[in-house]
Write a protein that holds these residues in place. Structure first.
Motif, PDB file in Angstrom:
ATOM      1  N   SER A  81       0.785  -1.241   0.000  1.00  0.00           N
ATOM      2  CA  SER A  81       0.000   0.000   0.000  1.00  0.00           C
ATOM      3  C   SER A  81       0.816   1.291   0.000  1.00  0.00           C
ATOM      4  CB  SER A  81      -0.934   0.027   1.200  1.00  0.00           C
ATOM      5  OG  SER A  81      -0.235   0.382   2.378  1.00  0.00           O
ATOM      6  N   LEU A  83       1.476   3.049   2.405  1.00  0.00           N
ATOM      7  CA  LEU A  83       0.886   3.961   3.388  1.00  0.00           C
ATOM      8  C   LEU A  83       1.918   4.466   4.394  1.00  0.00           C
ATOM      9  CD1 LEU A  83      -1.548   5.428   4.504  1.00  0.00           C
ATOM     10  CD2 LEU A  83      -2.092   3.374   5.832  1.00  0.00           C
ATOM     11  N   ARG A  84       2.746   3.598   4.925  1.00  0.00           N
ATOM     12  CA  ARG A  84       3.747   4.030   5.915  1.00  0.00           C
ATOM     13  C   ARG A  84       4.686   5.067   5.308  1.00  0.00           C
ATOM     14  NH1 ARG A  84       8.741   2.152   6.918  1.00  0.00           N
ATOM     15  NH2 ARG A  84       8.384   0.289   5.680  1.00  0.00           N
ATOM     16  N   THR A  87       2.797   8.456   4.553  1.00  0.00           N
ATOM     17  CA  THR A  87       2.497   9.212   5.765  1.00  0.00           C
ATOM     18  C   THR A  87       3.737   9.948   6.272  1.00  0.00           C
ATOM     19  OG1 THR A  87       0.765   7.641   6.342  1.00  0.00           O
ATOM     20  CG2 THR A  87       1.590   9.026   8.116  1.00  0.00           C
ATOM     21  N   ARG A 112      -0.747   6.973  -3.503  1.00  0.00           N
ATOM     22  CA  ARG A 112      -0.998   6.802  -2.064  1.00  0.00           C
ATOM     23  C   ARG A 112      -0.962   8.158  -1.369  1.00  0.00           C
ATOM     24  NH1 ARG A 112      -4.006   4.253   1.135  1.00  0.00           N
ATOM     25  NH2 ARG A 112      -3.321   2.252   0.347  1.00  0.00           N
ATOM     26  N   TRP A 115      -4.195   9.794  -2.092  1.00  0.00           N
ATOM     27  CA  TRP A 115      -5.301   9.045  -1.506  1.00  0.00           C
ATOM     28  C   TRP A 115      -5.388   9.230   0.004  1.00  0.00           C
ATOM     29  CZ3 TRP A 115      -9.246   6.520  -3.689  1.00  0.00           C
ATOM     30  CH2 TRP A 115      -9.931   5.571  -2.959  1.00  0.00           C
ATOM     31  N   SER A 116      -4.237   9.374   0.686  1.00  0.00           N
ATOM     32  CA  SER A 116      -4.232   9.228   2.142  1.00  0.00           C
ATOM     33  C   SER A 116      -3.558  10.338   2.932  1.00  0.00           C
ATOM     34  CB  SER A 116      -3.518   7.915   2.510  1.00  0.00           C
ATOM     35  OG  SER A 116      -4.102   6.825   1.872  1.00  0.00           O
ATOM     36  N   THR A 117      -3.036  11.370   2.296  1.00  0.00           N
ATOM     37  CA  THR A 117      -2.272  12.378   3.032  1.00  0.00           C
ATOM     38  C   THR A 117      -2.615  13.791   2.550  1.00  0.00           C
ATOM     39  OG1 THR A 117      -0.370  12.593   1.540  1.00  0.00           O
ATOM     40  CG2 THR A 117      -0.330  10.734   3.108  1.00  0.00           C
TER      41      THR A 117
END
Length: 173
Positions: A81, A83-84, A87, A112, A115-117
């Motif tokens: 992913s 993700l780590r 982030t 990513r 999508w996530s940050t």
């Protein structure tokens, strides 16, 4: 136009072999970052040896120009992913993000980030390996307003809000 419904790409082709950044590319990165008023940068990259060596060249040039590197972060070419890594990269206390490496890993990481940050393409510079249309299309121009970069020859460009890639003139020091 594909909307960003997932950070994972489907049906991608293998990445081309990585290449070292050129001296002109590094000079243009430093000049572009300076022209944006940056004092601190975060460097994010793929993990292959040539890309890591390119990161060292860019970091050293930035520090010689009086700048500070707040973070150097790597991401894998393939992952579950990203993700780590996304982030940590987005959380860097920095004025500007600079991204290097093979297009496929960069595209997955960038998707990513989107999508996530709270990462912002307009505060990001790309090296030549990521500055061609096929690499940018992996993420989608409509997802990258304001992103900018340099070519291996040291030319600079920026993506407009209406998804046009335009040349940018910076004063090199």
């Amino acid at each position: 136009m594909e909307s960003l419904t997932s950070p994972l790409l489907r049906g991608t082709r293998p990445a081309p072999a990585p290449a070292m950044v050129t001296a002109a590319e590094v000079d243009a990165l430093v000049a572009s970052a300076r022209s944006r008023g940056a004092r601190t940068i975060a460097l994010g990259s793929g993990r292959d040896p040539l890309t890591r060596a390119s990161v060292r060249l860019a970091a050293n040039a930035w520090q010689r120009s009086g700048g500070e590197v707040a973070l150097e972060l790597t991401w894998p070419e393939t992952a579950a992913s990203w993700l780590r890594q996304a982030t940590r990269f987005a959380a860097a206390d920095t004025a500007l993000w600079i991204m290097l490496g093979p297009p496929l890993g960069w595209a997955q990481m960038t998707r990513r980030l989107l999508w996530s940050t709270p990462w912002q393409p307009a505060r990001t510079l790309l090296t030549g390996a990521l500055s061609d249309r096929p690499a940018l299309d992996l993420v989608g121009l409509h997802n990258l307003p304001g992103i900018a970069g340099v070519t291996a020859a040291g030319d600079t460009w920026q993506l407009t809000p209406d998804s046009r890639i335009i040349p940018v003139t910076t004063t090199r020091s």
